[in-house]
Design a protein around this motif. Structure first.
Motif, mmCIF file in Angstrom:
data_model
loop_
_atom_site.group_PDB
_atom_site.id
_atom_site.type_symbol
_atom_site.label_atom_id
_atom_site.label_comp_id
_atom_site.label_asym_id
_atom_site.label_seq_id
_atom_site.Cartn_x
_atom_site.Cartn_y
_atom_site.Cartn_z
ATOM 1 N N ALA A 125 -7.612 3.299 -15.100
ATOM 2 C CA ALA A 125 -8.081 4.758 -14.152
ATOM 3 C C ALA A 125 -6.958 5.012 -13.582
ATOM 4 O O ALA A 125 -7.798 5.329 -12.624
ATOM 5 C CB ALA A 125 -9.605 4.484 -14.086
ATOM 6 N N PRO A 126 -6.170 5.323 -13.945
ATOM 7 C CA PRO A 126 -5.163 5.603 -12.411
ATOM 8 C C PRO A 126 -4.703 6.348 -11.763
ATOM 9 O O PRO A 126 -5.327 7.666 -12.036
ATOM 10 C CB PRO A 126 -3.931 5.716 -13.335
ATOM 11 N N PHE A 127 -4.802 6.450 -11.015
ATOM 12 C CA PHE A 127 -3.878 8.215 -10.040
ATOM 13 C C PHE A 127 -3.155 9.118 -10.726
ATOM 14 O O PHE A 127 -2.360 8.184 -11.137
ATOM 15 C CB PHE A 127 -4.031 8.089 -8.730
ATOM 16 N N LYS A 128 -3.143 10.519 -10.419
ATOM 17 C CA LYS A 128 -1.865 10.920 -11.287
ATOM 18 C C LYS A 128 -0.717 11.018 -9.664
ATOM 19 O O LYS A 128 0.604 10.884 -9.794
ATOM 20 C CB LYS A 128 -2.380 12.623 -10.713
ATOM 21 N N THR A 129 -1.627 10.937 -8.927
ATOM 22 C CA THR A 129 0.317 11.111 -7.140
ATOM 23 C C THR A 129 0.189 10.131 -6.738
ATOM 24 O O THR A 129 -0.599 9.059 -6.628
ATOM 25 C CB THR A 129 -0.053 12.025 -6.637
ATOM 26 N N ILE A 130 1.292 9.943 -6.167
ATOM 27 C CA ILE A 130 1.247 8.443 -5.711
ATOM 28 C C ILE A 130 1.411 8.482 -4.225
ATOM 29 O O ILE A 130 0.216 7.103 -3.521
ATOM 30 C CB ILE A 130 3.125 8.253 -4.691
ATOM 31 N N SER A 131 0.607 9.547 -3.452
ATOM 32 C CA SER A 131 0.112 9.932 -2.420
ATOM 33 C C SER A 131 -1.349 9.226 -2.479
ATOM 34 O O SER A 131 -2.041 8.540 -1.429
ATOM 35 C CB SER A 131 -0.381 11.085 -1.612
ATOM 36 N N ALA A 132 -1.965 9.461 -3.597
ATOM 37 C CA ALA A 132 -3.044 9.090 -3.445
ATOM 38 C C ALA A 132 -3.221 6.987 -3.830
ATOM 39 O O ALA A 132 -4.425 6.750 -3.267
ATOM 40 C CB ALA A 132 -4.020 9.842 -4.557
ATOM 41 N N GLY A 133 -2.023 7.209 -4.205
ATOM 42 C CA GLY A 133 -2.177 5.363 -4.095
ATOM 43 C C GLY A 133 -1.851 4.560 -3.202
ATOM 44 O O GLY A 133 -2.765 3.441 -2.647
ATOM 45 N N VAL A 134 -1.410 5.825 -2.115
ATOM 46 C CA VAL A 134 -1.115 4.842 -1.115
ATOM 47 C C VAL A 134 -1.728 5.214 0.119
ATOM 48 O O VAL A 134 -1.937 4.498 0.450
ATOM 49 C CB VAL A 134 0.798 5.934 -0.400
ATOM 50 N N THR A 135 -3.396 6.732 -0.288
ATOM 51 C CA THR A 135 -4.225 6.612 0.503
ATOM 52 C C THR A 135 -5.046 5.293 0.235
ATOM 53 O O THR A 135 -5.479 4.399 0.802
ATOM 54 C CB THR A 135 -5.033 7.842 0.283
ATOM 55 N N ALA A 136 -5.152 5.275 -0.882
ATOM 56 C CA ALA A 136 -6.181 3.413 -1.833
ATOM 57 C C ALA A 136 -5.712 2.298 -1.085
ATOM 58 O O ALA A 136 -5.931 1.604 -0.158
ATOM 59 C CB ALA A 136 -6.586 3.938 -2.798
ATOM 60 N N ALA A 137 -4.306 2.429 -1.056
ATOM 61 C CA ALA A 137 -3.685 0.990 -0.721
ATOM 62 C C ALA A 137 -3.820 1.381 0.922
ATOM 63 O O ALA A 137 -4.684 0.013 1.779
ATOM 64 C CB ALA A 137 -2.451 1.076 -0.597
ATOM 65 N N GLY A 161 -6.992 -1.827 2.941
ATOM 66 C CA GLY A 161 -6.864 -3.098 4.279
ATOM 67 C C GLY A 161 -5.267 -3.024 4.459
ATOM 68 O O GLY A 161 -4.389 -3.539 4.937
ATOM 69 N N SER A 162 -4.877 -1.405 5.453
ATOM 70 C CA SER A 162 -4.099 -0.832 5.824
ATOM 71 C C SER A 162 -3.057 -0.909 5.352
ATOM 72 O O SER A 162 -1.598 -0.762 5.544
ATOM 73 C CB SER A 162 -3.509 -1.761 7.772
ATOM 74 N N GLY A 163 -2.614 -0.918 3.416
ATOM 75 C CA GLY A 163 -1.500 -1.581 3.048
ATOM 76 C C GLY A 163 -1.108 -2.347 2.973
ATOM 77 O O GLY A 163 0.619 -2.816 2.291
ATOM 78 N N TYR A 164 -1.209 -3.370 3.675
ATOM 79 C CA TYR A 164 -0.435 -4.498 4.142
ATOM 80 C C TYR A 164 -0.834 -5.578 2.923
ATOM 81 O O TYR A 164 -1.350 -5.384 2.299
ATOM 82 C CB TYR A 164 -0.828 -5.617 5.104
ATOM 83 N N SER A 165 0.347 -5.552 1.954
ATOM 84 C CA SER A 165 1.172 -6.321 1.763
ATOM 85 C C SER A 165 -0.099 -6.224 -0.423
ATOM 86 O O SER A 165 -0.141 -7.018 -0.900
ATOM 87 C CB SER A 165 0.478 -7.511 1.269
ATOM 88 N N GLN A 166 -0.222 -4.446 -0.160
ATOM 89 C CA GLN A 166 -0.823 -4.458 -1.251
ATOM 90 C C GLN A 166 0.386 -3.104 -2.277
ATOM 91 O O GLN A 166 1.594 -3.607 -1.628
ATOM 92 C CB GLN A 166 -2.002 -2.911 -0.380
ATOM 93 N N THR A 167 -0.074 -3.450 -3.516
ATOM 94 C CA THR A 167 1.564 -2.944 -4.541
ATOM 95 C C THR A 167 0.542 -1.568 -4.739
ATOM 96 O O THR A 167 -0.863 -2.359 -5.907
ATOM 97 C CB THR A 167 1.443 -3.869 -4.948
ATOM 98 N N VAL A 168 1.139 -0.641 -5.174
ATOM 99 C CA VAL A 168 0.682 0.760 -5.559
ATOM 100 C C VAL A 168 1.685 0.409 -6.795
ATOM 101 O O VAL A 168 3.379 0.746 -7.397
ATOM 102 C CB VAL A 168 0.975 2.031 -4.648
ATOM 103 N N VAL A 169 2.042 0.000 -8.474
ATOM 104 C CA VAL A 169 2.635 0.531 -9.949
ATOM 105 C C VAL A 169 2.086 2.482 -9.554
ATOM 106 O O VAL A 169 1.119 2.284 -9.714
ATOM 107 C CB VAL A 169 2.119 -0.439 -10.488
#
Length: 183
Positions: free
Chosen positions: A28-40, A44-52
């Motif tokens: 169930a992926p997001f449509k936009t990169i922005s939504a992926g960044v916001t979720a990451a 946890g502040s995005g630290y070491s998260q990966t958005v594919v």
């Protein structure tokens, strides 16, 4: 619609079949990169998260909403971030972000105005990028501000940087029909 991600990560984005109301999982992926960044960042502040990021063309600005260090934006397939029509930098405030396997195209203001955007780019392609930074960009803080590994540059030129090019490192990069940092 089934998604066929081959890379693993914490959150997933698909231009085809994604929806920003989804949970960002591979199914169930997001449509936009922005939504992926916001979720990451929320995880946890995005630290070491990966958005594919799945195959597709994304015409959006990628903005860090907080100080999200070391977030990885990983392309999976033919991923194109198209800056057509964007007046501000495609990427803004991503501190030590990592970008892999992404094509950036058609932008005249890549990074401009962002003194804290730094990153490592691996196997990325840059096409028709006419301005990489501004004279103020990355003016302080170290010698490894931006690292480009195995990147390709097509029809790129620079019309603004005259200072601080020393903070950019190019390793195994190829430049076609353009120039960087020298007017």
């Amino acid at each position: 619609m089934a998604n066929h991600f081959t890379k693993t990560g914490n959150f997933y984005v698909s231009a085809i079949g994604g929806n920003d109301s989804n949970d960002g999982s591979a199914n169930a992926p997001f449509k936009t990169i922005s939504a992926g960044v916001t979720a990451a960042e929320a995880a946890g502040s995005g630290y070491s998260q990966t958005v594919v990021i799945g195959s597709g063309i994304y015409n959006e600005r990628i903005v860090a909403n907080n100080t999200s260090d070391y977030l990885c934006i990983q392309g999976d397939g033919n991923v194109v971030i198209d800056g057509t029509g964007l007046s501000d930098s495609i990427i803004y405030q991503g501190y030590f972000w990592i970008y892999k396997d992404i094509t950036f195209i058609n932008h005249t203001n890549f990074y401009a105005g962002s003194t804290s955007t730094t990153g490592t780019y691996t196997r990325c392609t840059f096409k028709n990028i006419n301005k990489l930074g501004s004279a103020n960009f990355n003016s302080n803080a170290g010698t490894t501000r931006n690292v480009f590994n195995d990147c390709k540059w097509f029809n790129c030129a620079n019309d603004s940087i005259i200072n601080y090019a020393r903070y950019f490192h190019f390793r195994n990069c190829v430049f076609f029909n353009g120039h960087w940092f020298w007017d």
